[in-house]
Design an enzyme around this catalytic site. Sequence first.
Site, PDB file in Angstrom:
ATOM      1  N   LYS A 177       0.877  -1.180   0.000  1.00  0.00           N
ATOM      2  CA  LYS A 177       0.000   0.000   0.000  1.00  0.00           C
ATOM      3  C   LYS A 177       0.909   1.222   0.000  1.00  0.00           C
ATOM      4  CE  LYS A 177      -1.794   2.963   2.052  1.00  0.00           C
ATOM      5  NZ  LYS A 177      -1.607   4.394   1.718  1.00  0.00           N
ATOM      6  N   GLY A 230       6.632   5.012   8.725  1.00  0.00           N
ATOM      7  CA  GLY A 230       5.887   6.276   8.738  1.00  0.00           C
ATOM      8  C   GLY A 230       5.972   6.926  10.106  1.00  0.00           C
ATOM      9  N   SER A 231       4.931   7.692  10.434  1.00  0.00           N
ATOM     10  CA  SER A 231       4.969   8.478  11.665  1.00  0.00           C
ATOM     11  C   SER A 231       4.659   7.609  12.892  1.00  0.00           C
ATOM     12  CB  SER A 231       3.950   9.615  11.574  1.00  0.00           C
ATOM     13  OG  SER A 231       2.663   9.075  11.391  1.00  0.00           O
ATOM     14  N   THR A 234       0.757   7.072  13.492  1.00  0.00           N
ATOM     15  CA  THR A 234       0.145   6.081  12.597  1.00  0.00           C
ATOM     16  C   THR A 234       0.692   4.691  12.895  1.00  0.00           C
ATOM     17  OG1 THR A 234       0.001   7.822  10.925  1.00  0.00           O
ATOM     18  CG2 THR A 234      -0.419   5.588  10.182  1.00  0.00           C
ATOM     19  N   GLY A 235       1.979   4.615  13.195  1.00  0.00           N
ATOM     20  CA  GLY A 235       2.582   3.327  13.530  1.00  0.00           C
ATOM     21  C   GLY A 235       1.913   2.688  14.742  1.00  0.00           C
ATOM     22  N   GLU A 252       9.035   1.040  11.472  1.00  0.00           N
ATOM     23  CA  GLU A 252      10.175   1.939  11.268  1.00  0.00           C
ATOM     24  C   GLU A 252       9.596   3.344  11.312  1.00  0.00           C
ATOM     25  OE1 GLU A 252      12.363   4.393  10.134  1.00  0.00           O
ATOM     26  OE2 GLU A 252      12.600   3.570   8.121  1.00  0.00           O
ATOM     27  N   CYS A 287      13.677  10.027   7.798  1.00  0.00           N
ATOM     28  CA  CYS A 287      13.628   9.671   9.221  1.00  0.00           C
ATOM     29  C   CYS A 287      15.028   9.647   9.829  1.00  0.00           C
ATOM     30  CB  CYS A 287      12.924   8.342   9.406  1.00  0.00           C
ATOM     31  SG  CYS A 287      13.510   7.081   8.289  1.00  0.00           S
ATOM     32  N   GLU A 383       9.966  15.796  15.588  1.00  0.00           N
ATOM     33  CA  GLU A 383      10.436  15.560  14.222  1.00  0.00           C
ATOM     34  C   GLU A 383       9.737  16.540  13.275  1.00  0.00           C
ATOM     35  OE1 GLU A 383       9.351  11.870  12.206  1.00  0.00           O
ATOM     36  OE2 GLU A 383      11.432  11.678  11.570  1.00  0.00           O
TER      37      GLU A 383
END
Length: 481
Positions: A177, A230-231, A234-235, A252, A287, A383
């Site tokens: 995705k 991702g962030s 969301t992770g 990650e 990242c 971040e």
Amino acid sequence: MATETIDQYELLIDGELVPAASNDTLKTLNPATEDPIGDVAAGDAEDIDRAVESASDAFPAWRDTPPQERGRVLTAIADAIRKNADRLARIETQDNGKPLSQATTDVEDCARYFEYYAGIADKIHGDSIPLTTEYVDYTLREPLGVTGQIIPWNFPISLVGRTIAPALAAGNVAVAKPAEQTPLTALEVGKLALDAGLPPGVLNVVPGFGAEAGAALASHPAVNGVSFTGSVVTGQQVAKMAVDNVTPVHLELGGKSPNVVFPDADFETAIDNTITAIFGTAAGQVCSAGSRLLVHEEIHSEFVDALTTRATELSVGPGMEDHDVGPLVSADQYDKVRKYLDIGRDEAGEPVAGGEAPERSGYFIEPTIFDHVDNDMRIAQEEIFGPVLSVIEFSDEQEALELANDVDYGLVAGIFTSDVGRAHRFARDVRAGQVYINEWFAGGVETPFGGYKQSGFGREKGLEAIRSYTQLKNVCANIDV
Ligand code: ADP
């Protein structure tokens, strides 16, 4: 320069290009111009269902394909990516915005992942374990089954290689995705893979929005492993959805990585790498960016002056013209970074370099340096994911280490010094998944990568990635009967 994109993109499910079941589409934009590139089918739960079903059907045959044959197919995919490198790089630049030379590097990275894991496909094996003489005991390293890859927008094609090549090498099948902002190169690689001999259904690519296609993939009961990049927020959501099915997940996430410079460092090497670490890749939307510069008080002024000169000299402009710094990926990201410029001004005063968004279309932000930052300020802790560097002064090794570790993240860390002992003391004590010494962004597909603390868990790249994509079975046989 020739446009390589088309007006209409579909999903890749079961070896076929198909519209979304809902017929919905999303628009992908060129961030340098804000113009639409094309309409992309926007998958949702129904499309994820179809893709997972296709992958499940394809799994037994792919798992049982001789490993050397799986490796050959992956090699053919690497070759196809290389043959199409110029075209893929131009698509990536139009979709993501990054300078063409960086997109070209990312395409080669993608090819390298397929090449590297092609060579590993027939070297994934277990151990034999000595017990008493009446037993034979051994382990088997088996694929998980259907794996889901939720991919972010900052390194779209590179991360297709990083997450999918090891999965397929180990005998898994995949449903990828890509991010809604940058779905094009994942679809292109999916098509090239089919042409290169990958059986239909082994790799499905379903673009769509995170809350729909992404969430459907993370929560799907027939998915046996989820890889998310991702962030943090969301992770966390993805991990919670996966755990409801007891599906292993590997995250990650972000970083606020310390780049520590001592007076005994080679000055030019430290300057060059500091610039690369924050401005030299994807406009700081990475990242593993070196977004916190910790510099010793003895060289602080001289170092920041040199850095400011270099940052101001960087050219900012459309990726297709291959400037040093391209646009940010989207209006959302642009707004977020501009908000941090305001926060930075409130917290630390006027930046010594940059600080502006040029008055023109496209999501451009100047390379920006805030000096005299305290480590507890938001611009040192959060971040930003853009070309914004926070400079913090320290006075000795112990303080540098404490500052380096004093964030929620722990993805990478760097140190510049000519003192070998100090470099390795730092490498030992810093809480980060990867440490660079007198270098930034070192290492390629071979080096394991992943976070400590809120930067995630699980490792990608290198041989370690194979562990994330396999499960271990122990077989214990009584041979004395
Ligand atoms: P950003 O906020 O910078 O866009 P995200 O971490 O949200 O980054 O996005 C990374 C990937 O996660 C993208 O492919 C995105 O579509 C996907 N995603 C976003 N929200 C969700 C969600 N709720 N569930 C699953 N995937 C999601």
